[in-house]
Design a protein around this motif. Sequence first.
Motif, PDB file in Angstrom:
ATOM      1  N   ALA A 188      -6.193   9.763  -0.913  1.00 24.63           N
ATOM      2  CA  ALA A 188      -6.297  10.397   0.407  1.00 24.63           C
ATOM      3  C   ALA A 188      -4.902  10.743   0.938  1.00 24.63           C
ATOM      4  O   ALA A 188      -3.963   9.975   0.757  1.00 24.63           O
ATOM      5  N   LYS A 196      -3.995   0.951   7.299  1.00 26.75           N
ATOM      6  CA  LYS A 196      -3.856  -0.147   6.335  1.00 26.75           C
ATOM      7  C   LYS A 196      -2.528  -0.869   6.539  1.00 26.75           C
ATOM      8  O   LYS A 196      -1.472  -0.230   6.536  1.00 26.75           O
ATOM      9  N   LEU A 239      -8.750   4.598  -3.810  1.00 22.81           N
ATOM     10  CA  LEU A 239      -8.533   3.998  -2.480  1.00 22.81           C
ATOM     11  C   LEU A 239      -7.449   2.940  -2.557  1.00 22.81           C
ATOM     12  O   LEU A 239      -6.671   2.766  -1.623  1.00 22.81           O
ATOM     13  N   GLU A 240      -7.462   2.191  -3.657  1.00 23.63           N
ATOM     14  CA  GLU A 240      -6.515   1.082  -3.775  1.00 23.63           C
ATOM     15  C   GLU A 240      -6.468   0.609  -5.218  1.00 23.63           C
ATOM     16  O   GLU A 240      -7.392   0.832  -5.987  1.00 23.63           O
ATOM     17  N   ILE A 287     -11.080   0.984   9.513  1.00 20.38           N
ATOM     18  CA  ILE A 287     -11.520   2.372   9.654  1.00 20.38           C
ATOM     19  C   ILE A 287     -11.699   2.647  11.138  1.00 20.38           C
ATOM     20  O   ILE A 287     -12.456   1.970  11.821  1.00 20.38           O
ATOM     21  N   LYS A 316       0.843  -1.206   0.000  1.00 16.16           N
ATOM     22  CA  LYS A 316       0.000   0.000   0.000  1.00 16.16           C
ATOM     23  C   LYS A 316       0.871   1.247   0.000  1.00 16.16           C
ATOM     24  O   LYS A 316       0.506   2.267  -0.588  1.00 16.16           O
ATOM     25  N   VAL A 323      -8.044   5.954   8.509  1.00 23.87           N
ATOM     26  CA  VAL A 323      -8.000   4.584   7.994  1.00 23.87           C
ATOM     27  C   VAL A 323      -6.580   4.057   8.162  1.00 23.87           C
ATOM     28  O   VAL A 323      -5.621   4.712   7.768  1.00 23.87           O
ATOM     29  N   LYS A 336     -19.838  -5.781  -0.141  1.00 25.07           N
ATOM     30  CA  LYS A 336     -18.777  -6.313   0.722  1.00 25.07           C
ATOM     31  C   LYS A 336     -19.274  -6.848   2.064  1.00 25.07           C
ATOM     32  O   LYS A 336     -18.674  -7.750   2.623  1.00 25.07           O
ATOM     33  N   VAL A 388      -7.463  -3.551   6.201  1.00 29.92           N
ATOM     34  CA  VAL A 388      -7.878  -2.145   6.247  1.00 29.92           C
ATOM     35  C   VAL A 388      -8.858  -1.952   7.397  1.00 29.92           C
ATOM     36  O   VAL A 388      -9.872  -2.643   7.471  1.00 29.92           O
ATOM     37  N   GLU A 399      -4.228   6.955   6.738  1.00 29.82           N
ATOM     38  CA  GLU A 399      -4.714   7.970   5.803  1.00 29.82           C
ATOM     39  C   GLU A 399      -6.061   8.525   6.215  1.00 29.82           C
ATOM     40  O   GLU A 399      -6.766   7.977   7.060  1.00 29.82           O
ATOM     41  N   LYS A 400      -6.394   9.613   5.571  1.00 28.60           N
ATOM     42  CA  LYS A 400      -7.648  10.302   5.833  1.00 28.60           C
ATOM     43  C   LYS A 400      -8.808   9.464   5.320  1.00 28.60           C
ATOM     44  O   LYS A 400      -8.710   8.857   4.246  1.00 28.60           O
ATOM     45  N   LYS A 401      -9.897   9.443   6.073  1.00 29.62           N
ATOM     46  CA  LYS A 401     -11.081   8.729   5.589  1.00 29.62           C
ATOM     47  C   LYS A 401     -11.832   9.628   4.609  1.00 29.62           C
ATOM     48  O   LYS A 401     -12.085  10.793   4.904  1.00 29.62           O
ATOM     49  N   LEU A 402     -12.141   9.083   3.457  1.00 28.15           N
ATOM     50  CA  LEU A 402     -12.859   9.842   2.431  1.00 28.15           C
ATOM     51  C   LEU A 402     -14.340   9.489   2.477  1.00 28.15           C
ATOM     52  O   LEU A 402     -14.710   8.377   2.866  1.00 28.15           O
ATOM     53  N   MET A 414     -13.255   6.127  -4.593  1.00 25.23           N
ATOM     54  CA  MET A 414     -14.291   6.810  -3.834  1.00 25.23           C
ATOM     55  C   MET A 414     -14.688   8.027  -4.661  1.00 25.23           C
ATOM     56  O   MET A 414     -13.840   8.860  -4.984  1.00 25.23           O
ATOM     57  N   GLU A 466     -18.591   4.356  -3.381  1.00 24.20           N
ATOM     58  CA  GLU A 466     -17.484   3.575  -3.934  1.00 24.20           C
ATOM     59  C   GLU A 466     -17.812   3.049  -5.327  1.00 24.20           C
ATOM     60  O   GLU A 466     -18.963   2.793  -5.656  1.00 24.20           O
TER      61      GLU A 466
END
Length: 426
Positions: A118, A143, A282-283, A155, A103, A141, A214, A153, A185-188, A273, A192
């Motif tokens: 983010a 990771k 995000l990934e 949150i 990551k 977040v 999910k 991951v 990292e910052k949560k956005l 996102m 999604e």
Amino acid sequence: MKVLLIGSGGREHALAWKIAESPMLTKLYAAPGNAGIAQHAECVSIAPDNVRGLLEFALKEKIDLTVVGPEAPLVAGISDQFRERGLKVFGPSGDAALLEGSKAFSKEMMTKFGVPTAPYEVFTNVKEAKHYAIEAEMPAVIKADGLAAGKGVVICDSSEQAVATLTQMMEEKVFGDAGAKVVIEKKLEGEELSVLVLTDGKKIIPLASARDHKRAYDHDQGPNTGGMGAFSPSMKIPENEIGGIINIAIRPIIDGLAKEGIPYRGVLYAGLMMTKDGPFVLEYNCRFGDPETEVILPRLKSDLLPVMVQIAGGRLEVEALKWHEKACITVVMASGGYPGAYEKGFPIHGLESVRNQPDVVVFHAGTSFNEQKQIVASGGRVLAVTALGENLRAAHERAYQAISKIHFQGGFCRRDIGQKAIEVLK
Ligand code: AMP
Ligand code: GLY
């Protein structure tokens, strides 16, 4: 053409099913495959992480193309080892697969090549990570840097939770070495969206849009899973806007990696996102999504095999793929207890009754044969019951009709796959 497919999930069954319809195919092997894949391929019991065993097999059988399903062998560099021995592989090199395998690397590349993502920090020292987490704005977040089977991951809503998560990842090593380094990292906020493309490192061809579910239970309740169902098209964005998103989220990373001498060849999956400031990545995943593949491939009209061969050779010649108008839904039937602990070995009843039903295909995700040659549940996700229809509603009804005929002890599924999108359409 002799093809070796690596993996044993629903994604690989969908790939086997699609590859098997190609007129170019003479023989399909799957390693290790499952009871459903066995309808299309000869299954050989070599594990996906046994790269040496796979290489020996491919050389001995003179395999023309190897298709790698899961991320772990890609990150371990299977493509490089096969190519060194003159074998063709559909799947990125180990360096390129680090987009999923690390990551921190992925965030670094996004930042370097101007892909919106983010804001983040990377830590290898647990004290420093905790100090940062205590000061950081929550929610944040956390990771695990490496591969953690989709569980790495977290949150965090409070600094207490963040500190506890860092203890688990970095000190208790719940994900092994994968958690020795972490990204915070910052949560956005936003909706999604997944975007999957095929690329030879230069040309980029989008796949049909798809959306997965999910959470384990209806109405997005319960723990996160690998995915309990999916539908295509995703409806989140009109298909004609995909090009704009690719230019923001995918083109810069493919071009940037190529400039670094890391051509990306294979399928690239961007998890986005959609924020009020536009799409953020995000990934990245270096492989097909599961269960997204189970709804994308039934909609694909074009022969996939020659496209994979072209990508493996580093030169994608086709300009676009042809798609069926029909919509597709897949509903995952899982073992009781999944995504936690579950029992294995229960016989699956009713598969015969849906076998020849038009526009229905049951992809096996975790099945095997017992000593009596019965098909039994042997994984958390067991089946991906898939149906096509004139629209999502028709596909939904057809999928759940098929589901009503299939049983195994403890098996469960979500009842609301695609439901929200169907209501939006109404
Ligand atoms: P990833 O493996 O990075 O996609 O993370 C798995 C899931 O965690 C994503 O599908 C999102 O639901 C969530 N997630 C990851 N990063 C963020 C973020 N920065 N903000 C909000 N949600 C995130
Ligand atoms: N369905 C999510 C994934 O394949 O990563």
